[in-house]
Design a protein around this motif. Sequence first.
Motif, short mmCIF file in Angstrom:
data_model
loop_
_atom_site.label_atom_id
_atom_site.label_comp_id
_atom_site.label_asym_id
_atom_site.label_seq_id
_atom_site.Cartn_x
_atom_site.Cartn_y
_atom_site.Cartn_z
N PRO A 198 -2.64 -6.15 -12.77
CA PRO A 198 -1.18 -6.01 -12.70
C PRO A 198 -0.56 -5.69 -14.06
O PRO A 198 -0.96 -6.26 -15.07
CB PRO A 198 -0.72 -7.37 -12.17
CG PRO A 198 -1.81 -8.33 -12.54
CD PRO A 198 -3.08 -7.54 -12.54
N GLN A 199 0.42 -4.79 -14.07
CA GLN A 199 1.17 -4.44 -15.27
C GLN A 199 2.59 -4.08 -14.84
O GLN A 199 2.81 -3.57 -13.74
CB GLN A 199 0.55 -3.23 -15.99
CG GLN A 199 -0.80 -3.49 -16.64
CD GLN A 199 -0.70 -4.26 -17.94
OE1 GLN A 199 0.39 -4.53 -18.42
NE2 GLN A 199 -1.83 -4.63 -18.50
N THR A 200 3.54 -4.32 -15.73
CA THR A 200 4.91 -3.88 -15.43
C THR A 200 5.11 -2.47 -15.98
O THR A 200 4.40 -2.04 -16.90
CB THR A 200 5.94 -4.83 -16.07
OG1 THR A 200 5.84 -4.74 -17.50
CG2 THR A 200 5.72 -6.27 -15.62
N SER A 215 10.99 4.79 -9.16
CA SER A 215 10.77 3.35 -9.27
C SER A 215 10.62 2.69 -7.90
O SER A 215 9.70 1.91 -7.67
CB SER A 215 11.93 2.70 -10.03
OG SER A 215 11.76 1.30 -10.10
N LYS A 257 6.89 8.49 -6.21
CA LYS A 257 6.75 7.14 -6.75
C LYS A 257 5.73 7.11 -7.88
O LYS A 257 5.02 8.09 -8.13
CB LYS A 257 6.33 6.17 -5.65
CG LYS A 257 4.96 6.45 -5.05
CD LYS A 257 4.60 5.41 -4.01
CE LYS A 257 3.22 5.66 -3.42
NZ LYS A 257 2.84 4.63 -2.44
N GLU A 261 -1.86 -2.17 -11.04
CA GLU A 261 -0.91 -2.53 -10.00
C GLU A 261 0.44 -2.68 -10.68
O GLU A 261 0.67 -3.66 -11.40
CB GLU A 261 -1.34 -3.85 -9.33
CG GLU A 261 -0.55 -4.20 -8.09
CD GLU A 261 -0.83 -3.27 -6.93
OE1 GLU A 261 0.15 -2.94 -6.23
OE2 GLU A 261 -1.99 -2.86 -6.73
N VAL A 262 1.29 -1.67 -10.50
CA VAL A 262 2.56 -1.65 -11.24
C VAL A 262 3.59 -2.51 -10.53
O VAL A 262 3.92 -2.28 -9.36
CB VAL A 262 3.09 -0.20 -11.39
CG1 VAL A 262 4.35 -0.19 -12.23
CG2 VAL A 262 2.02 0.68 -12.02
N ASN A 263 4.10 -3.49 -11.25
CA ASN A 263 5.12 -4.39 -10.72
C ASN A 263 6.39 -4.25 -11.55
O ASN A 263 6.38 -4.53 -12.74
CB ASN A 263 4.64 -5.85 -10.77
CG ASN A 263 3.35 -6.04 -10.00
OD1 ASN A 263 3.19 -5.54 -8.90
ND2 ASN A 263 2.39 -6.76 -10.59
N GLY A 264 7.46 -3.84 -10.92
CA GLY A 264 8.73 -3.74 -11.63
C GLY A 264 8.84 -2.53 -12.52
O GLY A 264 7.92 -1.78 -12.74
#
Length: 650
Positions: A85-87, A26, A640, A647-650
């Motif tokens: 962007p995606q979580t 993460s 990672k 774009e992985v956020n969180g």
Amino acid sequence: MIIPLQKINIIAQNKYQNQILEALQSIGIAHIIKLKKIKINKIIEQKIQKIDFDLTNIKFISEFLKDNIKEKQSLKDRLSMAKKPQTFNQIKKKSEKLNIDKLTNTITKIETHLQEGQVKLDKIQKHLKELAPWVNLTELPQETKHTQTITGCAPLNKYAEFIRILDYKIKELSIETLHQDAKGAYLQITFLKKHESQIKEILASHNFEIQIPPVKSNVAAEISHLKKEKDRVRLALKKWKKYIGKFKKYVETLKMAEDYLSWQKEKLQAKLSLRKTKFFVSIKAWVKKKDLKSLKNALCEVSSNILIINLKTASRDNPPVVIENKNFISPFESVTGIYGLPRYNEIDPTPFLAPFFIIFFALCLTDAGYGLVMAISSFAAIKILHIPPKNQKLFRLLGYGGVFTFIIGALFGGWFGIDISAISPGPIKNFIEFFRIIDPMKDTLLFMILCFGLGIAQVWFAQIVKVISGYKHKQTGAIASGIAWALFLAAAIVAIIGSGLKISALTNVRLYIILIPIGALMITESRNTKNLFLKPLVGIIAIVQGLISVMSDVLSYSRLMALGLATGIIAFIINTIAGIFRDLIPYAGWVIWFFILIGGHLFNLGINALGGFIHSGRLQFVEFFPKFMEGGGERFEPFKRESKYFEVNG
């Protein structure tokens, strides 16, 4: 600069291993050290095989949908490198809901129907093509008691003569022309059986090819039936393709599943690098020293019972390398990366190569107009296409190259290959001539001396970098050798200039200027030789080899002049050709002139920018780097979640 790393050992109870790997993946800041000998774990290997199988199916489905669903996408979206962007939780949730096996079976059936339908359609098309020459054949050839009918094809070049001879020699026959195409004339010939041998002799002498129509009944009826069948198959294929459109909603989910499964696979592979006992698990890794606190905080959230031990870097260790530089220098890391990374105990060459590379690149183009176009295009692309910062390096490097090309091009008087002497006197000509200090076409020798001068400067500067690297890593041999060579080269240049300019003060002392560095070189280059009698000989040989190497290196910089001249000459030729078409063809000549100029100059800019990049880089890799670094460092690759699509956020 090369970022300092810390070797760590993470020790925890076995029950925490999945959570630890999840946390490490993460935050993505730890480079896990793989075991040299990985133990076989059948359970993990089976899970990896299942993931590989699913990834293969996802790739199959994605390729199928991509080929059969035409997505409307703007040019901006196609060129943009920005990711949606995606979580992580969104990706995980949608991926786990996807039934890959069921979707694979459905898509496989659809593909089978499409393939079978296409095979049928191809067969029908082929049969229709075979029947086309016989469309006017009302009845199939039939043999009676006294007559016989032959069908076939006669070559077009012998067709008229063939008919004339048949009519002349045999009166009792009927000839019907059914069809003509590039292959020949298709005929139906009916004759009395008593003339069979004579007719077949004439047919053979005129290359008549006897053919039987590929149909069992009426040709027209068969063609009509095939056309109806063709329409039916096409309609069925159309329905299947329309049905495929319903699967468009899975395109994004499949991308998520591909990323998610890849992360799961990486996590399983990481498990193979864990050192385990009955109760504990150990993970060795490299971490940037500045990231240690973040790593500890992330693992503390898993459990306060996780132990992180800082390990000393042993001599046998080969730490991975990560280079980071300030904003202006960072784009030049892409040049260093082509050669490969320095070793952890070496110096980062990026800040030292930057000024030389950008000047060399500009000299390879020497056209202010090209530089302006390149700079504006590169920086505009970053803004218009919203290119994320981590993907901007190459664009920014080309932008810097454009700026320096504009400056050097103006000093060389290069503006899209325009012949300045042909410009009428006025402010434009005055502006160009005001900034021009060298004409590369006329002052070729001066251009070559400039390139050699830059080569000598970089070769000399390489020794200064060698001293800096030696000082940083406490390598006294490198420091001594670098200082000695730097002094020797500087002294040699001063002595040569003094002789050339006939400066008496320099002429009188140049012998002493050279002798001192030579003595220093003989000492430093023979420092590893234990035999006192061989030391002078070893030192002399090293100096001679070094001088030969320096001269060879400096000669390589002549390629800058060659490329710089080539850019200007090709640009001039493009202008000349465009002008010829403009003057030769009224009205339309201006249109041709415009397209030749635009296309020609874009091609010239592209091909010479590529050449300039390659050759300027080569001068760094071959003539500059070997003086102070060996290279071959392992890249720092943190464990990672690296996404291909989001774009992985969180």
